[in-house]
Design a protein around this motif. Structure first.
Motif, short mmCIF file in Angstrom:
data_model
loop_
_atom_site.label_atom_id
_atom_site.label_comp_id
_atom_site.label_asym_id
_atom_site.label_seq_id
_atom_site.Cartn_x
_atom_site.Cartn_y
_atom_site.Cartn_z
N ALA A 74 0.83 -1.20 0.00
CA ALA A 74 0.00 0.00 0.00
C ALA A 74 0.86 1.25 0.00
O ALA A 74 2.07 1.20 0.22
CB ALA A 74 -0.92 -0.01 1.22
N ALA B 160 -8.64 0.12 -6.40
CA ALA B 160 -8.34 0.12 -7.83
C ALA B 160 -9.45 -0.53 -8.64
O ALA B 160 -10.23 -1.34 -8.11
CB ALA B 160 -7.03 -0.63 -8.08
N LYS C 172 -2.31 0.02 -7.42
CA LYS C 172 -2.29 1.32 -6.74
C LYS C 172 -1.52 2.38 -7.49
O LYS C 172 -1.72 3.59 -7.28
CB LYS C 172 -1.73 1.15 -5.33
CG LYS C 172 -0.27 0.67 -5.29
CD LYS C 172 0.17 0.40 -3.88
CE LYS C 172 1.64 -0.04 -3.82
NZ LYS C 172 1.86 -1.33 -4.57
N PRO D 31 -5.88 4.73 -8.55
CA PRO D 31 -5.96 5.09 -7.12
C PRO D 31 -4.94 6.14 -6.71
O PRO D 31 -5.24 7.03 -5.91
CB PRO D 31 -5.69 3.74 -6.42
CG PRO D 31 -6.16 2.72 -7.40
CD PRO D 31 -5.78 3.28 -8.75
N THR E 141 -3.97 3.91 -0.54
CA THR E 141 -4.19 3.09 -1.73
C THR E 141 -3.54 1.73 -1.51
O THR E 141 -2.60 1.62 -0.70
CB THR E 141 -3.62 3.74 -2.99
OG1 THR E 141 -2.19 3.84 -2.87
CG2 THR E 141 -4.21 5.15 -3.20
N ASP F 150 -2.83 -2.57 -3.23
CA ASP F 150 -3.02 -3.65 -4.20
C ASP F 150 -3.86 -4.73 -3.53
O ASP F 150 -3.56 -5.13 -2.39
CB ASP F 150 -1.68 -4.26 -4.63
CG ASP F 150 -0.88 -3.33 -5.52
OD1 ASP F 150 -1.45 -2.36 -6.04
OD2 ASP F 150 0.34 -3.59 -5.69
#
Length: 316
Positions: free
Chosen positions: A31, A52, A58, A62, A78, A80
């Motif tokens: 993140a 996303a 990310k 995002p 943000t 993944d």
């Protein structure tokens, strides 16, 4: 492409810090935490978590949203999704509704345990498929005080019913039979097969306008990222068919919902139908002259002023 594989340049008015946090399944999510450049750690800020598009990471949309909103005084997270991007989880590129909803809730766990975040001022933004995940998470997690969706897709409905609800019962049964056989093949090889690329490298815009729209973003420098392959394991599909993300929207009553969509988006019907079913307070905001993917990255079209005013009011 800017340095470090981000598809945008970081504003000098924003700082970005790599962070990680775990889901309740013990999987670490990769993140980024965005903060205003004049951030004061002794204060408490409103916070947003941005998900996303389904298949995205990310470093794409995002991050663009976080870069803009952090300049307005928000702490923005943000990430993944688990099993995707740079996050943990094997086999990679697996997806499941419970997992993708959990990612949002785990993000709230992380944000709400930062001393500089006000727990009563946490909202969520979901782009494309994450719009459905954010709404679904908020249904069962009242810590999420407001939700904005952008170019929303209901992935469960899409997988179960097909685009535009065009899938017949016979086609669905045939798909499920094929995927059931695929589970045996995956078990024997130890490597799950992937779906075809959702954003084709080459396309005929007349024959496949939706594929062309995604391909122009994911498969070209505009939005390309090496960890965003727009494919998932084939055997992820039945879980989506078996899980209704957006039932019981009435559980959100009292928490504001903003549904942002392009007026030319092929996905507009998802937002329109959620607007019909969702409780008040709610708003459907159409962006003139915009398609589905325009709102991933085109900052001149993304209605940041509207999104900012929505959360300023919802999280006050």
């Amino acid at each position: 492409m800017p340095a470090n594989d981000y598809i945008f340049e970081l504003s000098e008015n924003v700082t970005r810090t790599p962070v990680s946090f775990e889901t309740r399944y013990g999987l670490g999510l990769s993140a980024d935490l965005y903060r205003p450049a004049d951030f004061d750690e002794s204060k408490q800020y409103p916070a947003l978590i941005v998900g996303a598009p389904y298949g995205g990471v990310k470093e794409q949309g995002p991050g663009i949203y976080a870069n803009e909103l952090a300049q307005k005084g928000y702490v923005v997270l943000t990430f993944d999704p688990a099993y995707n991007g740079a996050s943990e989880g094997y086999p990679h590129h697996l997806s499941s509704p419970d997992q993708m909803v959990e990612d949002f809730m785990a993000g709230v766990d992380f944000l709400g345990t930062r001393p500089f975040v006000s727990r009563e001022k946490i909202g969520a933004i979901g782009i494309c498929g994450s719009g459905g995940f954010a709404l679904s998470a908020a249904k069962v997690d009242p810590r999420i005080k407001a939700v904005a969706t952008v170019s929303m897709y209901d992935i469960s409905r899409m997988q179960k019913m097909g685009f535009g609800d065009s899938m017949s019962d016979e086609d669905r049964l045939a798909t499920l039979k094929t995927l059931a056989e695929q589970r045996w093949a995956d078990f024997e090889t130890g490597e799950p097969a992937l779906t075809g690329r959702g954003a084709p490298l080459e396309w005929d815009a007349e024959e496949n306008p939706v594929g062309a729209e995604f391909g122009e973003f994911y498969s070209r420098p505009r939005g390309y990222h090496p960890r965003s392959i727009t494919q998932f394991t084939m055997t992820s599909t039945p879980s989506w068919m078996n899980f209704a993300l957006l039932q019981d929207l009435d559980w959100l009553a009292g928490r504001p919902i903003l549904l942002v969509a392009g007026d030319e988006a092929h996905s507009l019907y998802f937002s329109e139908d959620v607007y019909k079913d969702a409780p008040e307070p709610k708003e459907l905001y159409l962006v003139e002259g915009s398609n589905h993917v325009d709102l991933y990255d085109k900052v001149e079209k993304i209605p940041f002023a509207k999104i900012e005013s929505f959360f300023a009011d919802a999280l006050k």
